[in-house]
Design a protein around this motif. Structure first.
Motif, PDB file in Angstrom:
ATOM      1  N   GLY A   1      53.143  47.791  12.550  1.00 44.61           N
ATOM      2  CA  GLY A   1      52.612  47.889  13.898  1.00 44.61           C
ATOM      3  C   GLY A   1      52.656  49.307  14.431  1.00 44.61           C
ATOM      4  N   PRO A   2      51.996  49.552  15.554  1.00 46.57           N
ATOM      5  CA  PRO A   2      52.026  50.879  16.186  1.00 46.57           C
ATOM      6  C   PRO A   2      53.446  51.278  16.579  1.00 46.57           C
ATOM      7  CG  PRO A   2      50.250  49.533  17.089  1.00 46.57           C
ATOM      8  CD  PRO A   2      51.095  48.622  16.260  1.00 46.57           C
ATOM      9  N   VAL A   3      53.731  52.573  16.537  1.00 51.72           N
ATOM     10  CA  VAL A   3      55.066  53.098  16.839  1.00 51.72           C
ATOM     11  C   VAL A   3      54.961  54.085  17.998  1.00 51.72           C
ATOM     12  CG1 VAL A   3      57.113  54.239  15.906  1.00 51.72           C
ATOM     13  CG2 VAL A   3      55.639  52.912  14.391  1.00 51.72           C
ATOM     14  N   SER A   4      55.820  53.938  18.998  1.00 57.66           N
ATOM     15  CA  SER A   4      55.813  54.840  20.142  1.00 57.66           C
ATOM     16  C   SER A   4      56.526  56.142  19.804  1.00 57.66           C
ATOM     17  CB  SER A   4      56.486  54.185  21.351  1.00 57.66           C
ATOM     18  OG  SER A   4      57.873  54.019  21.115  1.00 57.66           O
ATOM     19  N   ILE A   5      56.257  57.172  20.597  1.00 58.05           N
ATOM     20  CA  ILE A   5      56.900  58.470  20.391  1.00 58.05           C
ATOM     21  C   ILE A   5      58.405  58.358  20.586  1.00 58.05           C
ATOM     22  CG2 ILE A   5      57.129  60.807  21.333  1.00 58.05           C
ATOM     23  CD1 ILE A   5      54.156  60.833  21.814  1.00 58.05           C
TER      24      ILE A   5
ATOM     25  N   TRP B   1      48.540  38.236  22.139  1.00 56.48           N
ATOM     26  CA  TRP B   1      47.357  38.914  22.665  1.00 56.48           C
ATOM     27  C   TRP B   1      47.486  39.169  24.165  1.00 56.48           C
ATOM     28  CZ3 TRP B   1      42.026  37.410  20.170  1.00 56.48           C
ATOM     29  CH2 TRP B   1      42.015  37.871  18.853  1.00 56.48           C
ATOM     30  N   ILE B   2      48.317  38.400  24.852  1.00 55.91           N
ATOM     31  CA  ILE B   2      48.627  38.685  26.253  1.00 55.91           C
ATOM     32  C   ILE B   2      50.138  38.589  26.419  1.00 55.91           C
ATOM     33  CG2 ILE B   2      46.418  37.719  27.037  1.00 55.91           C
ATOM     34  CD1 ILE B   2      47.980  35.365  28.214  1.00 55.91           C
ATOM     35  N   ARG B   3      50.646  39.197  27.477  1.00 58.09           N
ATOM     36  CA  ARG B   3      52.072  39.149  27.778  1.00 58.09           C
ATOM     37  C   ARG B   3      52.253  39.152  29.282  1.00 58.09           C
ATOM     38  NH1 ARG B   3      53.860  43.949  29.658  1.00 58.09           N
ATOM     39  NH2 ARG B   3      52.641  45.826  29.189  1.00 58.09           N
ATOM     40  N   LEU B   4      53.487  38.902  29.716  1.00 54.49           N
ATOM     41  CA  LEU B   4      53.784  38.932  31.135  1.00 54.49           C
ATOM     42  C   LEU B   4      53.818  40.374  31.624  1.00 54.49           C
ATOM     43  CD1 LEU B   4      56.646  36.272  31.381  1.00 54.49           C
ATOM     44  CD2 LEU B   4      54.205  35.953  31.778  1.00 54.49           C
ATOM     45  N   GLY B   5      53.217  40.604  32.784  1.00 51.50           N
ATOM     46  CA  GLY B   5      53.260  41.919  33.404  1.00 51.50           C
ATOM     47  C   GLY B   5      54.246  41.911  34.563  1.00 51.50           C
TER      48      GLY B   5
ATOM     49  N   THR C   1      52.189  38.463  36.612  1.00 53.48           N
ATOM     50  CA  THR C   1      50.830  38.812  36.206  1.00 53.48           C
ATOM     51  C   THR C   1      50.757  38.786  34.674  1.00 53.48           C
ATOM     52  OG1 THR C   1      51.348  41.179  36.169  1.00 53.48           O
ATOM     53  CG2 THR C   1      50.470  40.260  38.232  1.00 53.48           C
ATOM     54  N   PHE C   2      49.541  38.812  34.167  1.00 59.08           N
ATOM     55  CA  PHE C   2      49.313  38.827  32.732  1.00 59.08           C
ATOM     56  C   PHE C   2      48.477  40.048  32.369  1.00 59.08           C
ATOM     57  CE2 PHE C   2      49.864  34.383  33.905  1.00 59.08           C
ATOM     58  CZ  PHE C   2      50.839  33.962  33.009  1.00 59.08           C
ATOM     59  N   VAL C   3      48.800  40.668  31.236  1.00 61.27           N
ATOM     60  CA  VAL C   3      48.061  41.826  30.734  1.00 61.27           C
ATOM     61  C   VAL C   3      47.889  41.648  29.229  1.00 61.27           C
ATOM     62  CG1 VAL C   3      48.945  43.383  32.509  1.00 61.27           C
ATOM     63  CG2 VAL C   3      50.181  43.153  30.356  1.00 61.27           C
ATOM     64  N   VAL C   4      46.932  42.371  28.649  1.00 62.34           N
ATOM     65  CA  VAL C   4      46.749  42.310  27.203  1.00 62.34           C
ATOM     66  C   VAL C   4      47.811  43.172  26.519  1.00 62.34           C
ATOM     67  CG1 VAL C   4      44.288  41.824  27.294  1.00 62.34           C
ATOM     68  CG2 VAL C   4      45.064  44.198  27.259  1.00 62.34           C
ATOM     69  N   THR C   5      48.074  42.906  25.268  1.00 67.86           N
ATOM     70  CA  THR C   5      49.134  43.578  24.518  1.00 67.86           C
ATOM     71  C   THR C   5      48.576  44.669  23.600  1.00 67.86           C
ATOM     72  OG1 THR C   5      48.971  42.049  22.674  1.00 67.86           O
ATOM     73  CG2 THR C   5      50.442  41.437  24.476  1.00 67.86           C
ATOM     74  N   GLU C   6      49.489  45.439  23.014  1.00 66.36           N
ATOM     75  CA  GLU C   6      49.079  46.432  22.022  1.00 66.36           C
ATOM     76  C   GLU C   6      48.518  45.747  20.777  1.00 66.36           C
ATOM     77  OE1 GLU C   6      52.307  49.063  21.193  1.00 66.36           O
ATOM     78  OE2 GLU C   6      52.011  50.243  23.018  1.00 66.36           O
ATOM     79  N   THR C   7      48.980  44.528  20.501  1.00 65.64           N
ATOM     80  CA  THR C   7      48.432  43.778  19.369  1.00 65.64           C
ATOM     81  C   THR C   7      46.960  43.488  19.592  1.00 65.64           C
ATOM     82  OG1 THR C   7      50.580  42.728  18.943  1.00 65.64           O
ATOM     83  CG2 THR C   7      48.634  41.644  18.022  1.00 65.64           C
ATOM     84  N   PHE C   8      46.602  43.134  20.814  1.00 72.84           N
ATOM     85  CA  PHE C   8      45.203  42.892  21.166  1.00 72.84           C
ATOM     86  C   PHE C   8      44.397  44.177  21.000  1.00 72.84           C
ATOM     87  CE2 PHE C   8      41.799  43.106  24.320  1.00 72.84           C
ATOM     88  CZ  PHE C   8      41.105  41.931  24.089  1.00 72.84           C
TER      89      PHE C   8
ATOM     90  N   SER D   1      43.031  51.961  24.696  1.00 76.84           N
ATOM     91  CA  SER D   1      43.502  51.370  25.946  1.00 76.84           C
ATOM     92  C   SER D   1      42.517  50.304  26.383  1.00 76.84           C
ATOM     93  CB  SER D   1      43.627  52.439  27.043  1.00 76.84           C
ATOM     94  OG  SER D   1      42.346  52.891  27.444  1.00 76.84           O
ATOM     95  N   ALA D   2      42.878  49.574  27.433  1.00 78.56           N
ATOM     96  CA  ALA D   2      42.012  48.515  27.946  1.00 78.56           C
ATOM     97  C   ALA D   2      40.713  49.077  28.515  1.00 78.56           C
ATOM     98  CB  ALA D   2      42.749  47.706  29.025  1.00 78.56           C
ATOM     99  N   ARG D   3      40.684  50.369  28.817  1.00 77.26           N
ATOM    100  CA  ARG D   3      39.457  50.988  29.322  1.00 77.26           C
ATOM    101  C   ARG D   3      38.363  51.008  28.256  1.00 77.26           C
ATOM    102  NH1 ARG D   3      43.410  54.438  31.347  1.00 77.26           N
ATOM    103  NH2 ARG D   3      43.082  55.892  29.627  1.00 77.26           N
ATOM    104  N   ASP D   4      38.760  50.854  26.996  1.00 82.67           N
ATOM    105  CA  ASP D   4      37.792  50.884  25.897  1.00 82.67           C
ATOM    106  C   ASP D   4      37.431  49.486  25.415  1.00 82.67           C
ATOM    107  OD1 ASP D   4      37.960  53.735  25.846  1.00 82.67           O
ATOM    108  OD2 ASP D   4      39.839  53.553  24.733  1.00 82.67           O
ATOM    109  N   LEU D   5      37.583  48.493  26.275  1.00 87.71           N
ATOM    110  CA  LEU D   5      37.321  47.116  25.886  1.00 87.71           C
ATOM    111  C   LEU D   5      35.888  46.932  25.379  1.00 87.71           C
ATOM    112  CD1 LEU D   5      39.149  45.179  28.714  1.00 87.71           C
ATOM    113  CD2 LEU D   5      39.527  44.877  26.265  1.00 87.71           C
ATOM    114  N   PRO D   6      35.723  46.056  24.403  1.00 87.28           N
ATOM    115  CA  PRO D   6      34.390  45.823  23.842  1.00 87.28           C
ATOM    116  C   PRO D   6      33.488  45.071  24.811  1.00 87.28           C
ATOM    117  CG  PRO D   6      35.948  44.242  22.959  1.00 87.28           C
ATOM    118  CD  PRO D   6      36.759  45.232  23.757  1.00 87.28           C
ATOM    119  N   GLY D   7      32.196  45.199  24.571  1.00 83.50           N
ATOM    120  CA  GLY D   7      31.227  44.456  25.360  1.00 83.50           C
ATOM    121  C   GLY D   7      30.918  43.127  24.709  1.00 83.50           C
TER     122      GLY D   7
END
Length: 217
Positions: free
Chosen positions: A39-43, A146-150, A161-168, A176-182
């Protein structure tokens, strides 16, 4: 005794133990971490694994440039980093990465609403859908990671609240979520039917910048 046999003072020897390795070595460390981790690794995670004084952020910048144009790339996923196959070579991995995900219409609608309106509460999801959201639907998306608690809303009752995860994000190759597909991208991933919803106009189908709209079950 000649100067050639003199040793550094104890304080200088101790200081040298905390000197960070050369940047080239730091890049090798970051490269090894990314390759060894699925999985992705943070700094911050990298800093915890690397010697004191290392600068994984700078090493990542250098490594990312080095991998430009190669078969794999260093990509950002949310606040983390990963090594992934170059987008134009994804077809080579198709047999290895195909994974069937059977989602109900309710789950697809809920996922789309969370993705395009996050952070969003259950009540807001139900308001947008026009029908209630079962606990099983939300649990399924959380179980798929694919979603988690915010964060909780600072409103009466303090609803979660609910937000999408890094897995999604990683699944769709997004930073980021700004690049969501159409609409087209969601259909190609199997998250949308290949036919338009009843009553949808041709103009609706052409606008990929808008979040998908669904009919109620």
């Amino acid at each position: 005794m000649s100067d050639d046999h003199k040793t550094d003072p104890p304080e200088q020897q101790e200081a040298s133990l905390f000197e960070a390795p050369p940047m080239a070595e730091q890049e090798r460390m970051v490269e090894a971490i990314l390759f060894a981790t699925a999985g992705p690794v943070s700094i911050s995670e990298m800093m915890g694994r690397m010697p004191h004084g290392c600068e994984p952020a700078q090493a990542l910048t250098n490594l990312r440039k080095r991998y430009e144009g190669r078969g794999v790339q260093v990509v950002r996923v949310g606040d983390a980093w990963a090594i992934r196959t170059a987008p134009d070579l994804g077809f080579l991995m198709q047999k290895e990465t195909i994974e069937t995900r059977k989602l109900s219409r309710a789950a697809i609608e809920t996922l789309a609403i969370v993705a395009y309106h996050q952070p969003v509460t259950r009540a807001e999801i139900e308001e947008i859908r026009g029908v209630s959201v079962s606990r099983g639907t939300v649990d399924q998306l959380i179980e798929m990671e694919w979603i988690r608690l915010g964060r909780r809303r600072m409103t009466p009752g303090r609803p979660v609240t609910f937000v999408v995860t890094e897995t999604f994000l990683d699944h769709f190759g997004l930073e980021s979520a700004r690049d969501l597909p159409g609409v087209k991208e969601l259909r190609s991933a199997g998250l949308l039917d290949n036919r338009p919803p009843p009553g949808a106009s041709s103009d609706d189908e052409k606008d990929d910048s808008q979040p998908p709209l669904f009919e109620d079950d």
